[in-house]
Design a protein around this motif. Structure first.
Motif, PDB file in Angstrom:
ATOM      1  N   MET A   1       0.859  -1.173   0.000  1.00  0.00           N
ATOM      2  CA  MET A   1       0.000   0.000   0.000  1.00  0.00           C
ATOM      3  C   MET A   1       0.900   1.229   0.000  1.00  0.00           C
ATOM      4  N   THR A   2       0.645   2.114  -0.917  1.00  0.00           N
ATOM      5  CA  THR A   2       1.411   3.342  -1.056  1.00  0.00           C
ATOM      6  C   THR A   2       0.691   4.467  -0.326  1.00  0.00           C
ATOM      7  N   THR A   3       1.455   5.303   0.368  1.00  0.00           N
ATOM      8  CA  THR A   3       0.903   6.477   1.032  1.00  0.00           C
ATOM      9  C   THR A   3       1.638   7.703   0.521  1.00  0.00           C
ATOM     10  N   VAL A   4       0.867   8.689   0.054  1.00  0.00           N
ATOM     11  CA  VAL A   4       1.461   9.919  -0.475  1.00  0.00           C
ATOM     12  C   VAL A   4       0.714  11.121   0.071  1.00  0.00           C
ATOM     13  N   THR A   5       1.399  12.250   0.082  1.00  0.00           N
ATOM     14  CA  THR A   5       0.750  13.493   0.494  1.00  0.00           C
ATOM     15  C   THR A   5      -0.111  14.003  -0.660  1.00  0.00           C
ATOM     16  N   LEU A   6      -1.012  14.886  -0.349  1.00  0.00           N
ATOM     17  CA  LEU A   6      -1.886  15.452  -1.375  1.00  0.00           C
ATOM     18  C   LEU A   6      -1.066  16.177  -2.442  1.00  0.00           C
ATOM     19  N   ARG A   7      -0.048  16.890  -2.025  1.00  0.00           N
ATOM     20  CA  ARG A   7       0.804  17.615  -2.974  1.00  0.00           C
ATOM     21  C   ARG A   7       1.484  16.629  -3.929  1.00  0.00           C
ATOM     22  N   ASP A   8       2.025  15.527  -3.394  1.00  0.00           N
ATOM     23  CA  ASP A   8       2.671  14.533  -4.250  1.00  0.00           C
ATOM     24  C   ASP A   8       1.652  13.827  -5.146  1.00  0.00           C
ATOM     25  N   ALA A   9       0.447  13.622  -4.628  1.00  0.00           N
ATOM     26  CA  ALA A   9      -0.593  12.970  -5.426  1.00  0.00           C
ATOM     27  C   ALA A   9      -0.961  13.831  -6.636  1.00  0.00           C
ATOM     28  N   LYS A  10      -1.024  15.137  -6.430  1.00  0.00           N
ATOM     29  CA  LYS A  10      -1.328  16.032  -7.546  1.00  0.00           C
ATOM     30  C   LYS A  10      -0.229  15.968  -8.609  1.00  0.00           C
ATOM     31  N   ALA A  11       1.007  15.891  -8.152  1.00  0.00           N
ATOM     32  CA  ALA A  11       2.136  15.911  -9.081  1.00  0.00           C
ATOM     33  C   ALA A  11       2.302  14.589  -9.830  1.00  0.00           C
ATOM     34  N   THR A  12       1.905  13.483  -9.205  1.00  0.00           N
ATOM     35  CA  THR A  12       2.149  12.159  -9.810  1.00  0.00           C
ATOM     36  C   THR A  12       0.860  11.366  -9.972  1.00  0.00           C
ATOM     37  N   PHE A  13      -0.217  12.055 -10.266  1.00  0.00           N
ATOM     38  CA  PHE A  13      -1.534  11.401 -10.304  1.00  0.00           C
ATOM     39  C   PHE A  13      -1.586  10.239 -11.298  1.00  0.00           C
ATOM     40  N   SER A  14      -1.065  10.407 -12.491  1.00  0.00           N
ATOM     41  CA  SER A  14      -1.169   9.335 -13.491  1.00  0.00           C
ATOM     42  C   SER A  14      -0.408   8.085 -13.054  1.00  0.00           C
ATOM     43  N   SER A  15       0.723   8.232 -12.386  1.00  0.00           N
ATOM     44  CA  SER A  15       1.433   7.044 -11.913  1.00  0.00           C
ATOM     45  C   SER A  15       0.685   6.381 -10.757  1.00  0.00           C
ATOM     46  N   LEU A  16      -0.008   7.171  -9.935  1.00  0.00           N
ATOM     47  CA  LEU A  16      -0.809   6.602  -8.854  1.00  0.00           C
ATOM     48  C   LEU A  16      -2.000   5.832  -9.405  1.00  0.00           C
ATOM     49  N   VAL A  17      -2.594   6.336 -10.477  1.00  0.00           N
ATOM     50  CA  VAL A  17      -3.695   5.614 -11.127  1.00  0.00           C
ATOM     51  C   VAL A  17      -3.179   4.307 -11.705  1.00  0.00           C
TER      52      VAL A  17
END
Length: 83
Positions: A1-17
């Motif tokens: 399970m990956t945990t990221v901050t909101l700021r990092d999620a915005k920057a790397t959204f496509s890789s998180l998807v």
């Protein structure tokens, strides 16, 4: 399970998807607290099914007991207690 901050999620959204599509659960935090998750569509559908699943109450469970139940109420008065 990956945990990221909101700021990092915005920057790397496509890789998180992409991670979610491969079966990973991605937790998004804001100010250090989990606030959202990205999951695959299949996992989301399973969660919806689990939430919408009808559940019988305890009384229905007791009434489904094989052989039935013969419960009698105790009609004696309650005891007095000192508080």
């Amino acid at each position: 399970m990956t945990t990221v901050t909101l700021r990092d999620a915005k920057a790397t959204f496509s890789s998180l998807v992409d991670e979610a599509m491969s079966g990973e659960f991605v937790t998004i935090t804001r100010h250090g607290k989990p606030v959202a998750a990205i999951v695959s569509l299949e996992a989301a559908e399973e969660a919806k099914k689990a939430l919408n699943k009808s559940r019988s109450d305890f009384g229905d469970y007791l009434m489904s007991f094989p052989g039935g139940l013969d419960l009698e109420r105790n009609e004696s008065p309650m005891r007095d207690i000192d508080l």
